[in-house]
Write a protein that holds these residues in place. Structure first.
Motif, mmCIF file in Angstrom:
data_model
loop_
_atom_site.group_PDB
_atom_site.id
_atom_site.type_symbol
_atom_site.label_atom_id
_atom_site.label_comp_id
_atom_site.label_asym_id
_atom_site.label_seq_id
_atom_site.Cartn_x
_atom_site.Cartn_y
_atom_site.Cartn_z
ATOM 1 N N LEU A 57 0.942 -1.290 0.039
ATOM 2 C CA LEU A 57 -0.047 -0.150 -0.051
ATOM 3 C C LEU A 57 0.896 1.278 0.128
ATOM 4 O O LEU A 57 1.928 1.291 0.699
ATOM 5 C CB LEU A 57 -0.786 0.112 1.125
ATOM 6 C CG LEU A 57 -1.991 -1.184 1.187
ATOM 7 C CD1 LEU A 57 -2.666 -0.929 2.743
ATOM 8 C CD2 LEU A 57 -2.930 -0.939 0.188
ATOM 9 N N THR A 61 -2.752 6.012 1.950
ATOM 10 C CA THR A 61 -3.711 5.205 1.732
ATOM 11 C C THR A 61 -4.806 5.107 2.911
ATOM 12 O O THR A 61 -4.246 5.335 4.255
ATOM 13 C CB THR A 61 -3.337 3.763 1.414
ATOM 14 O OG1 THR A 61 -2.718 3.573 0.258
ATOM 15 C CG2 THR A 61 -4.394 2.783 1.410
ATOM 16 N N HIS A 62 -5.830 5.194 2.829
ATOM 17 C CA HIS A 62 -6.829 4.980 3.707
ATOM 18 C C HIS A 62 -7.984 4.121 3.322
ATOM 19 O O HIS A 62 -8.709 4.238 2.370
ATOM 20 C CB HIS A 62 -7.516 6.603 4.206
ATOM 21 C CG HIS A 62 -8.548 6.542 5.343
ATOM 22 N ND1 HIS A 62 -8.789 7.670 5.990
ATOM 23 C CD2 HIS A 62 -8.909 5.441 6.111
ATOM 24 C CE1 HIS A 62 -9.570 7.255 7.048
ATOM 25 N NE2 HIS A 62 -9.687 6.007 7.126
ATOM 26 N N LYS A 63 -8.044 3.058 3.916
ATOM 27 C CA LYS A 63 -9.146 1.918 3.251
ATOM 28 C C LYS A 63 -9.332 0.999 4.590
ATOM 29 O O LYS A 63 -8.738 1.008 5.446
ATOM 30 C CB LYS A 63 -8.583 1.424 2.034
ATOM 31 C CG LYS A 63 -7.470 0.189 2.499
ATOM 32 C CD LYS A 63 -7.129 -0.602 1.064
ATOM 33 C CE LYS A 63 -8.142 -1.394 0.401
ATOM 34 N NZ LYS A 63 -7.312 -2.331 -0.649
ATOM 35 N N GLN A 145 -4.959 4.145 7.997
ATOM 36 C CA GLN A 145 -4.801 5.169 7.278
ATOM 37 C C GLN A 145 -3.232 5.311 7.416
ATOM 38 O O GLN A 145 -2.616 5.518 8.690
ATOM 39 C CB GLN A 145 -5.415 6.382 7.803
ATOM 40 C CG GLN A 145 -5.104 7.704 7.413
ATOM 41 C CD GLN A 145 -5.665 8.859 8.345
ATOM 42 O OE1 GLN A 145 -5.932 8.485 9.711
ATOM 43 N NE2 GLN A 145 -5.614 10.037 7.728
#
Length: 150
Positions: A57, A61-63, A145
């Motif tokens: 990642l 990234t925020h998932k 995050q």
């Protein structure tokens, strides 16, 4: 000078917010709204299965990942549901302990160390404890995050 985002590797040093929650949205652990966590990958600070989700990642990234039952903390093991004598329980308890079904009780392990079990049955002579991780066999949400990746 490349301006590509750094990407998580198996040896990255991360600053991140993360949250583990049950599927109904109750937080089990969260750093959102508090101080972000810093961790070195591969040191066991996060469960290996959670670290694997982070590899590759990019920073920023925020998932959210949905984990199948048993993926985060393993499946439930019926062999970890054990009878414990009331005497053993008393040995490991405060003198005035008043246990209720569902309480988490800490035991001294033979040969040192500690382990904890959830009280399932309380009898006069014996008790039944579940020594599975409380999240074993549970489906979970893992939100992350990535603030910085070094």
């Amino acid at each position: 000078m490349s301006n590509e985002q750094p990407v998580v590797t198996a040896s990255s040093y991360l600053t991140l917010n993360y949250r583990l929650a049950s599927l109904d949205g109750n937080d089990i652990v969260t750093t959102f709204g508090a101080t972000p966590a810093t961790l070195l990958m591969g040191q066991g600070q996060l469960a290996p299965v959670l670290e694997e989700l982070l590899v590759g990642l990019p920073e920023g990234t925020h998932k959210t990942f949905d984990l199948e039952p048993g993926v985060g903390f393993g499946p439930r093991n019926p062999e970890l549901i054990r009878e414990v004598s009331r005497a053993t329980l008393d040995l490991n308890s405060a003198p005035d302990a008043d246990y209720k079904i569902g309480d988490l009780v800490d035991f001294a392990a033979p040969g040192g160390g500690r382990f904890a079990g959830i009280l399932r049955e309380l009898g006069d002579e014996t008790c039944v404890f579940d020594f599975n991780h409380p999240l074993a066999g549970q489906p979970l949400k893992f939100e992350v995050q990535l603030i910085s990746v070094l």
